[in-house]
Every structure is written in C-alpha cells, then in structure tokens.
Design an enzyme around this catalytic site. Structure first.
Site, PDB file in Angstrom:
ATOM      1  N   LYS A 116      73.155  35.021  59.821  1.00  0.00           N
ATOM      2  CA  LYS A 116      72.950  36.206  60.661  1.00  0.00           C
ATOM      3  C   LYS A 116      74.280  36.848  61.074  1.00  0.00           C
ATOM      4  CE  LYS A 116      68.569  34.354  62.510  1.00  0.00           C
ATOM      5  NZ  LYS A 116      67.510  35.325  62.145  1.00  0.00           N
TER       6      LYS A 116
ATOM      7  N   HIS B 103      58.463  32.433  54.888  1.00  0.00           N
ATOM      8  CA  HIS B 103      59.338  33.157  55.820  1.00  0.00           C
ATOM      9  C   HIS B 103      60.821  32.951  55.555  1.00  0.00           C
ATOM     10  CE1 HIS B 103      56.099  34.208  58.748  1.00  0.00           C
ATOM     11  NE2 HIS B 103      55.558  33.107  58.260  1.00  0.00           N
TER      12      HIS B 103
ATOM     13  N   THR C 147      62.340  40.807  62.989  1.00  0.00           N
ATOM     14  CA  THR C 147      61.337  41.522  63.769  1.00  0.00           C
ATOM     15  C   THR C 147      61.983  42.100  65.029  1.00  0.00           C
ATOM     16  OG1 THR C 147      60.709  39.356  64.645  1.00  0.00           O
ATOM     17  CG2 THR C 147      59.266  40.322  62.980  1.00  0.00           C
TER      18      THR C 147
ATOM     19  N   LYS D  15      69.330  37.041  68.753  1.00  0.00           N
ATOM     20  CA  LYS D  15      68.536  36.323  67.754  1.00  0.00           C
ATOM     21  C   LYS D  15      69.087  34.914  67.698  1.00  0.00           C
ATOM     22  CE  LYS D  15      69.904  39.489  64.772  1.00  0.00           C
ATOM     23  NZ  LYS D  15      68.940  39.976  63.793  1.00  0.00           N
ATOM     24  N   ARG D  16      68.393  33.996  66.988  1.00  0.00           N
ATOM     25  CA  ARG D  16      68.949  32.660  66.837  1.00  0.00           C
ATOM     26  C   ARG D  16      70.358  32.737  66.247  1.00  0.00           C
ATOM     27  NH1 ARG D  16      65.498  28.227  67.643  1.00  0.00           N
ATOM     28  NH2 ARG D  16      67.364  27.034  67.121  1.00  0.00           N
TER      29      ARG D  16
ATOM     30  N   LYS E 229      61.619  45.828  67.185  1.00  0.00           N
ATOM     31  CA  LYS E 229      61.503  46.028  68.640  1.00  0.00           C
ATOM     32  C   LYS E 229      62.553  47.024  69.123  1.00  0.00           C
ATOM     33  CE  LYS E 229      59.855  41.360  68.763  1.00  0.00           C
ATOM     34  NZ  LYS E 229      60.263  39.936  68.788  1.00  0.00           N
TER      35      LYS E 229
HETATM   36  C1  26Q Z   1      62.157  22.955  60.040  1.00  0.00           C
HETATM   37  C2  26Q Z   1      62.280  21.576  59.949  1.00  0.00           C
HETATM   38  C3  26Q Z   1      62.063  20.785  61.046  1.00  0.00           C
HETATM   39  C4  26Q Z   1      61.727  21.362  62.231  1.00  0.00           C
HETATM   40  C5  26Q Z   1      61.611  22.737  62.328  1.00  0.00           C
HETATM   41  C6  26Q Z   1      61.819  23.541  61.227  1.00  0.00           C
HETATM   42  C7  26Q Z   1      61.708  25.013  61.327  1.00  0.00           C
HETATM   43  C8  26Q Z   1      61.266  25.617  62.487  1.00  0.00           C
HETATM   44  C9  26Q Z   1      61.199  26.986  62.593  1.00  0.00           C
HETATM   45  C10 26Q Z   1      62.040  25.833  60.269  1.00  0.00           C
HETATM   46  C11 26Q Z   1      61.958  27.212  60.381  1.00  0.00           C
HETATM   47  C12 26Q Z   1      61.535  27.799  61.562  1.00  0.00           C
HETATM   48  C13 26Q Z   1      61.463  29.248  61.777  1.00  0.00           C
HETATM   49  C14 26Q Z   1      61.765  30.155  60.881  1.00  0.00           C
HETATM   50  C15 26Q Z   1      61.750  31.585  61.213  1.00  0.00           C
HETATM   51  O1  26Q Z   1      61.605  31.959  62.360  1.00  0.00           O
HETATM   52  N1  26Q Z   1      61.871  32.464  60.212  1.00  0.00           N
HETATM   53  C16 26Q Z   1      61.868  33.887  60.476  1.00  0.00           C
HETATM   54  O2  26Q Z   1      60.553  34.369  60.369  1.00  0.00           O
HETATM   55  C17 26Q Z   1      60.466  35.713  60.784  1.00  0.00           C
HETATM   56  C18 26Q Z   1      59.005  36.110  60.753  1.00  0.00           C
HETATM   57  O3  26Q Z   1      58.570  36.272  59.436  1.00  0.00           O
HETATM   58  C19 26Q Z   1      61.320  36.609  59.912  1.00  0.00           C
HETATM   59  O4  26Q Z   1      61.288  37.900  60.437  1.00  0.00           O
HETATM   60  C20 26Q Z   1      62.759  36.100  59.874  1.00  0.00           C
HETATM   61  O5  26Q Z   1      63.503  36.837  58.938  1.00  0.00           O
HETATM   62  C21 26Q Z   1      62.770  34.629  59.509  1.00  0.00           C
HETATM   63  O6  26Q Z   1      64.097  34.118  59.581  1.00  0.00           O
END
Ligand code: 26Q
Length: 833
Positions: A574, A377, A674, A568-569, A678
């Site tokens: 971004k 991702h 995503t 978004k985050r 929406k």
């Molecule tokens: C990493 C290290 C320690 C703790 C947490 C994490 C962590 C947690 C969540 C790393 C990444 C995430 C989430 C990533 C994420 O949401 N990526 C997004 O995924 C979507 C679904 O595929 C995409 O549409 C987005 O582009 C992408 O940024």
C-alpha cells in the site's frame, strides 16, 4: 388470533406478528427509553457518560426491529425460495445505533425524545463501542453487503464468528505501535439475541473409519471426536425504511456437556475444566493479519467451526420448513465464500451430505458444486491460503479423506482434457507436494464452486491471466467480476449529515437508495452558490476532524490547509512509505524556502502484530512527524499526523473531511480498495495509481478530475529484473535529498539504526513494491494537486464531480450484480395482513 397450524410453529405464535406495530414517535421512544432505563436496567440518575443511557436507547430501538425481524424471518424461512448464506470469518460492523435509527426512519424522533431529558443523541452514539470483528476491507465489505441486501429485500443471512476479542486497539508509544485487547463485550452487547435452541455440534480430532451399513453399503464415519458446541447469537440487520430486518448470525464456541466426560469420570476434574477452556478458545480472538501470515492451528479450527455450524444450521432450517429431500437443495441454497477463509465448507458439505444424510458421492458433489460460490480478494501469491496436510490429518481426518477424493477425481478431469500434461496436474493439484505437503484452499474453492469472482475489473482480469490462469482455461464460464462498493447509508447519509442535506435539497432524497441519482449534481458543479455551500460543509467536517485529532494526539491542525489522507491497513504494497517520502520532500522544500500550499498529511492504520516491516513503517511515520511538527519553519505550511487506532468510527469522521484521497499501491497489488470509494463519495479527489477499483473510479469521474501517477501493471512487469532504484535516486536531485535526510539520522537522533530497514528497502533492487520507480511521478502529481487546490473554484468543481460520479460504487449496485449473475434471488415478500 388463530394459532397457526403449520407444524413448524408449535401451538401458536405469540402476538408479535399480529399486534399493532409499536409507534415510531418521540413520545413512544421516550416512554420506552424510560421503561428500560428505570425498570429493566434499574438506573435512576441520568449521567451523560453512562453506558446505560446508550443501552436503554438500543432496547427501545430494538423493540421496533424485533417485530419486523420476526416478519422477515417468517417470510424467508417459509417461502420455498432460494436464499444465500454469506460465509465470512469477518464482519467489521462498527457502531450499529445510528445506522439502525436511520434505517428505521426514527433518528429525529429519538433525538427529540432524548432532548426532552436534556440529552444529546450524538453523545449517546459516542457511547457505543465499535463491533470490530474484522481486519479491514474484506470485513467491512461484508458489513456493507448486509446493509444493501436488507435494503434490496434480498434473503441473505450473514454467518460469522462472535470473537470475544475483536481487532486490537492501537496505542502509539514513542512512535511504536502497541496492541491492546479489544474487550468489546465487557459492558454487554445489547443488539444480540442468543439462540441456544439452534446450537450445533462441531467435531474435531478422532479418526475416520469405514463400515458397512444395514443395506450393505460402504459408509464413512468420524469417530472418537472432541466435540465443541456452536451457539448462535443473532444481530438484526435493518433495511432502509422497508420493514425488512435480515440476520447476522455469529457463532460462539462452548464446551459440550459431554466434553471429555471421561476425564471427569477418571477423577481429573481440573483437567476436564481445562479442556473446556480449549473448546472456548476457538472463538476467543480475531486473527489480526490482513493478507499473509498463515498456518496457525487455532485459525483452522475457527474456519472449520464456522463452516460446519453454518452448513448444519442451513440444513436444519431447510428440513424444519420443507421436510427431507435434496432434489432442489442447490436451487434453494447458495453459499458465498468470502475469500478462502471459509472454503473448507466445500468438504464439510460433502461430509454432511454423505456421512449424515447417506447421499452418494455424485449426488453430494452435484449439490455442493452447484451451491458454492467463491470470491477472491487478493492478488498477492504469498497471501493464498495453504494448510499442512499433517495438520488436517490431526484435526479433521474425515475432511482430509474427502479433500483427497475431490482431488483424485479432479485430476482425472485434468488428464482427460490434457492427456499426459503432468506439469499441469502438478500446478493445479489441490495438494502441493513437497517435504511438507500443503492443501491449496483457493483451488479447493474453485473446484468446488460454480462461480469465482474478483472484486474489481482489473483484479478479475489479472486473476484470469495470472493466479488462476489454468483454472480459467478449464472453466472459463465460472469466472466473473463483481466490482466492490460501499453503502451510502453509512458512508454518506449517516456520516456526513451536512453534505447529505445539501444534496437532498438539490436533487431530493432518492439517492439514499439509488446512488446513481447523484449524477444530477453535475448540473450544479458550476453553480457558484452551490459551490459555496459545498465548501462550507467540507470546512465544517474538517473542523470536526481537527477536533478529533486534537483529542487523540494533542496536535492542533489547520482546517484551512489541504487535508491529504491515507488511512488503511499498514502494508508494504500500500506504500505508506511513498507517502512519507513525499512528506519529507515537502519538508525539505520548505526548509529551502520554497512556497508550498499549506497541507496536513494524515496517515492512519494498524500493522499486523507479527509484521515487523509494517511496524517499522509506523515508527518511521511517527518519527518524521515528530520532527516536522516541531519545526517552527513548518508552521502553518506542513503537518504530518499519525491518527492512532484507525477503525470504522474513525473513518466516519475522516472521510467527510478529506480533500485528497491517497490510493497509491503498486499497480497490480490492491484487489479493489473500498476506502477509495468512501472518499470519492464524500467529495475527495483521488491521487492514485492504476490499481484495483481506482481504474474504474477514474473512468467514472474523468481523468481531469483524478490525479494519476505511477507505472501501470504492464510497466511494472516489464521493469522487473532491471529495476535499479539506486540509479533512479541518483538521477533525481529531490529524491537524493530526501534519501540523504533520512539516512543522515535527521529523523532518528538518539535512536540510531531504528529506521535502517525501512530506508534500505527503498534501495533494494528486489523491492517488490518498486517504491522508487514511482517517486518522481508521485511528487509531480502531488504538485499538480496542490496547484489545483489553490484554485478554489476549480477544486470545488472537481470535488462535486467526484461525488456526482460515485453512483456505481454503491454496494446496492454490487449486490444487484451478485444477484443477477450468481444468486438469482427473489426479493422478500412481507405478508401485508
Ligand atoms: C490470513 C491468515 C490467517 C489469519 C488471517 C488472514 C487474513 C485475514 C484477513 C487474510 C486476509 C484478510 C483480509 C483481506 C482483505 O481485507 N482484503 C481486501 O479486501 C477488500 C474487499 O474486497 C479489497 O478492497 C482490498 O483490496 C483487499 O486488500
């Protein structure tokens, strides 16, 4: 009823499966509601705000799910067919009640039942807390996948963690983000069923030993471990009006009875209870870092805990229903890894097969590498997960042995294919050598999987050409794309009732399960009457959002203005900052007396608590907003809103109300997005770069219905090294004025310095996000969008065509793609007796 003689069923199953189904009528819902409210929850007085009203409605609905759930479980577990376990550290479910009633087809009946008591179902919905067990896109995607799989009758079980505290709540204090814990379980969570009978034991610590078994074979054991109990809690996942109810199984950590029994015996009772706490810590809190920030030991514990408990659960289930034997295991089981977070499952399945079930390496590897599939991702190299070898040795010594062995055999394979290419071996090794050797989890996932997919066409291409190039050369057949989607049940049917009804009036209701049907709306894009209705729905949604904004911020916004939305985050890639630059530019123009199209810019999102720059961006947005919103000259022309505590439920109000959807990441950085889908589905027009799924959105809707701007991936690459933001700023008068305003302290009077880091990042030649490079084309695209908005008929047409072209961004399509090309599942067949 005759007791089933099936060995798995005990003496006999209770009547739930045979009994006539509970009636799906308003009368029956009212009766059951009354029963639960009065007899089970023991309440008497109906108060609109009471959480018990909500709970009683859930119990009445849950009863109707329960019988369908049992039937689905029977049909999937006994069938000797392939099933999928979706392993994810995150499931961002949001609220569950509205979706459950919609999918059961009893929203109207329930509403009618409550109205007889003088209650409004909408108020009851509002009582539910979000189940916020995820950070953002990746977690919400997992939730949409579950809805689509149940609707498509696919036997897919979600495995995740039942965090005690989900995503933090965000408060804004003097413009700064303040985090507050999300104690979502405090009032109880009526959807879950604890299944203590399926608890599993997970090992940590200890050491790895070798011994010779009775038959003289060398075997490995993991001894002197600290064990933790994994207790499953099941949440029902109903399909849309199809009687299927799948399962989301969330693990909660608990001390084993034997947990440090020694300490009890040694008399240190308090220490023993304290270490009990240590066990329970594992599932205490969700890590709030979307992208980057690695290395916390507790996070590794969470990952292993999820992987081990879930794999053991699948093995248990298999043997209970189909007896011992592994010959067809890989044909009957697939584990989809949601990013590298659960990738340790590759090593854990090897351990279970060899150490617990006595398989040889080759057979275990054959099974493992044919049952694991990995979804990536992210394209940010710094976000690729790595764990210190030393941490593994301490926490998971036996797993480290296995990873070393996987790596040794993998390196043999590389050197056979590319003899003498030591650089390549170093590049591809699962272990990154150095003063602190690290394990590359993405490489473990690729080596251990038969499928590796990205989440949008562009993203998958960039993975093949960049991040995973070496692996693509070695195994091109593993690599594939699965463009993301969103479920139209939640993201149109449930959250935008007005539009859903209007659409159904015109083209019927099949779009709810076949979203490409929306194409039929194209025929009405030029129908004046339809356009008028379309506008009136949008206006209604904007009024509703305006009310929510007023409630959360105290600010009044004008529903007649262009709603320009970025939620978004908060992350530098971004580029919320680019959005702020544009806001300041409009502010500057209005102050100079220019006429502009009235606009409300809405920004929302959370920053990772440790991500200082992202937090400063929030402060910057809020400061600029304060000045703009207080300036009488802006009145009715420009407003900037920071929407606090953005989450799934907020998006359900926001996306139906948006006119313009901001998807403005630096090209090559957003894997898919995503939220973009929406917004499109709800008739917003996108202003965006050629990044992630924006590329496919633009293809689908046509470039005349999309506001494109910015450098593309190749141009960004080319510019690196000679990027000169100062020159860009100097050469552009508008840009100069914006930067001057920001640097003059205009937005931080009496807070000198607070915005320095943020403003300076734009001037930095090494700025990875190249914000300045896209300023001019962004401002121009915004002007074009404003211009289009003033032509009401033209804008309505664009809006309709966006919805009409959004069909392929349903997770129903995404799940069909996964199933056709990765899983190959047969739909669940419910017994009709
Ligand atoms: C990493 C290290 C320690 C703790 C947490 C994490 C962590 C947690 C969540 C790393 C990444 C995430 C989430 C990533 C994420 O949401 N990526 C997004 O995924 C979507 C679904 O595929 C995409 O549409 C987005 O582009 C992408 O940024």
């Amino acid at each position: 009823m005759a007791a089933k003689t099936d060995k798995t069923a005990g003496i006999g199953d209770i009547e739930l499966l045979q009994a006539p189904s509970l009636p799906m009528t308003a009368d029956a819902m009212l009766e059951d509601f009354t029963h639960y409210f009065g007899r089970m929850l023991g309440r008497q007085t109906i108060r609109t705000k009471s959480p018990f009203l909500y709970q009683a409605v859930v119990f009445a609905a849950r009863d109707r799910l329960m019988e369908r759930w049992a039937k689905t479980r029977n049909a999937t577990e006994s069938a000797d067919r392939c099933r999928v376990a979706y392993l994810s550290l995150e499931f961002l479910m949001g609220r569950l009640l509205r979706n459950a009633l919609l999918n059961l087809g009893i929203e109207d009946e329930t509403s009618e039942a409550l109205s007889r008591l003088g209650l409004d179902l909408e108020d009851v919905y509002e009582r539910e807390q979000d189940t916020g067990l995820g950070n953002g896109g990746l977690g919400r995607l997992a939730a949409c996948f579950l809805d689509s799989c149940a609707t498509l009758r696919l036997p897919v079980i979600g495995y995740g963690i039942r965090y005690h505290y989900g995503m933090f709540h965000q408060r804004i204090e003097n413009g700064y983000q303040v985090e507050e814990p999300d104690s979502w379980l405090r009032e109880g969570f009526p959807w879950e069923i604890e299944r203590i009978e399926y608890a599993q034991t997970v090992h940590f610590g200890g050491r790895s030993t070798v011994y010779t078994d009775a038959s003289g074979k060398t075997r490995h054991a993991w001894v002197d471990t600290h064990d933790v109990l994994a207790i499953p809690f099941d949440i029902p996942i109903p399909g849309y009006k199809n009687d299927i109810v799948n399962t989301l199984r969330l693990w909660s950590a608990s001390a084993t009875d034997a947990f440090d029994l020694n300490q009890f015996n040694a008399g240190s009772y308090a220490d023993a209870v304290a270490s009990q706490n240590e066990a329970e810590n594992i599932t205490m809190v969700l890590y709030p870092n979307a992208e980057t920030e690695n290395g916390q030991e507790l996070r590794l514990r969470q990952q292993y805990f999820l992987a081990s408990a879930s794999l053991q659960d699948q093995l248990r289930n298999r043997f209970e229903h189909h007896g011992p034997g592994f010959d067809d295991f890989a044909d009957k089981h697939c584990f989809q890894l949601n990013d590298t977070h659960p990738a340790i499952a590759v090593a854990e399945l090897m351990r279970l097969l060899m150490d617990e079930y006595s398989l040889e390496w080759d057979q275990a590897w054959e099974i493992t590498s044919k049952s694991m599939a990995y979804t990536n991702h992210t394209l940010l190299p710094e976000a690729l997960e790595m764990w210190p070898v030393a941490m593994f040795r301490r926490l998971l010594p036996r797993i480290l042995d296995i990873i070393y062995e996987i790596n040794a055999r993998f390196i043999v394979e590389i050197s056979q294919r590319w003899p003498g290419d030591n650089d390549r071996i170093q590049r591809m090794s699962l272990i990154m050598e150095g003063s602190e050797p690290m394990i590359r989890m993405a490489y473990l996932a690729i080596v251990g999987s038969f499928s590796v997919n990205g989440v949008a066409e562009l993203h998958s291409k960039l993975l093949r050409e960049g991040l995973f190039r070496d692996f693509y050369e070695l195994w091109p057949e593993k690599f594939n794309n699965k463009t993301n989607g969103v479920t139209q049940r939640r993201w149109l049917a449930a959250c935008n009732k007005g539009l859903a009804e209007l659409i159904t009036d015109k083209i019927g209701e099949d779009w709810v399960t076949e979203l490409t049907q929306l194409e039929e709306l194209t025929a009405y894009a030029d129908d004046a009457e339809f356009r008028k209705d379309w506008r009136s729905v949008k206006l209604g949604n904007k009024v509703k959002l305006a009310r929510a904004i007023q409630k959360k911020t105290g600010l009044e916004v004008n529903p007649g203005s262009l709603f320009d939305v970025q939620v978004k985050r908060i992350h530098e890639y971004k580029r919320q900052l680019l959005n702020v630059l544009h806001a300041v530019h409009l502010y500057d123009r209005i102050r100079r007396g220019d006429e502009v199209v009235p606009r409300t810019i809405i920004i929302g999102g959370k920053a990772a608590p440790g991500y200082e720059m992202a937090k400063s961006v929030i402060k910057c947005i809020n400061n600029v907003a304060r000045v703009i919103n207080a300036d009488p000259a802006m009145d009715g022309k420009l407003q900037l809103i920071f929407y606090p505590d953005y989450n799934v439920s907020a998006m359900e109000i926001i996306c139906p109300a948006a006119d313009l959807s901001e998807q403005i990441s630096t090209a090559g950085k957003e894997a898919s997005g995503t939220g973009n889908m929406k917004f499109m589905m709800n008739g917003a027009v996108t202003i965006g770069t050629l990044d992630g799924a924006n590329v496919e959105i633009r293809e689908a809707v046509g470039d005349e219905n999309f506001f494109l701007f910015g450098l593309n991936v190749d141009e960004i690459k080319e510019l690196r090294g000679q990027y000169d933001p100062r020159a860009i700023i100097d050469a552009d008068e508008d840009f100069r004025r914006v930067i001057n305003l920001l640097e003059s302290g205009h937005f931080n009077r009496f807070e000198s310095g607070t915005l320095n880091a943020v403003i300076q990042s734009i001037r930095e030649p090494s700025d990875p996000w190249m914000t300045a490079a896209d300023f001019r084309s962004f401002v121009d695209a915004q002007a074009a969008a404003a211009e289009a908005y003033t032509d009401v008929e033209r804008w309505t047409r664009m809006s309709i065509l966006n919805t009409a072209s959004s069909g392929r961004f349903s997770t129903d399509r995404t799940m069909r793609d996964y199933n056709d090309e990765i899983w190959r599942l047969e739909p669940i067949e419910l017994k009709t007796t």
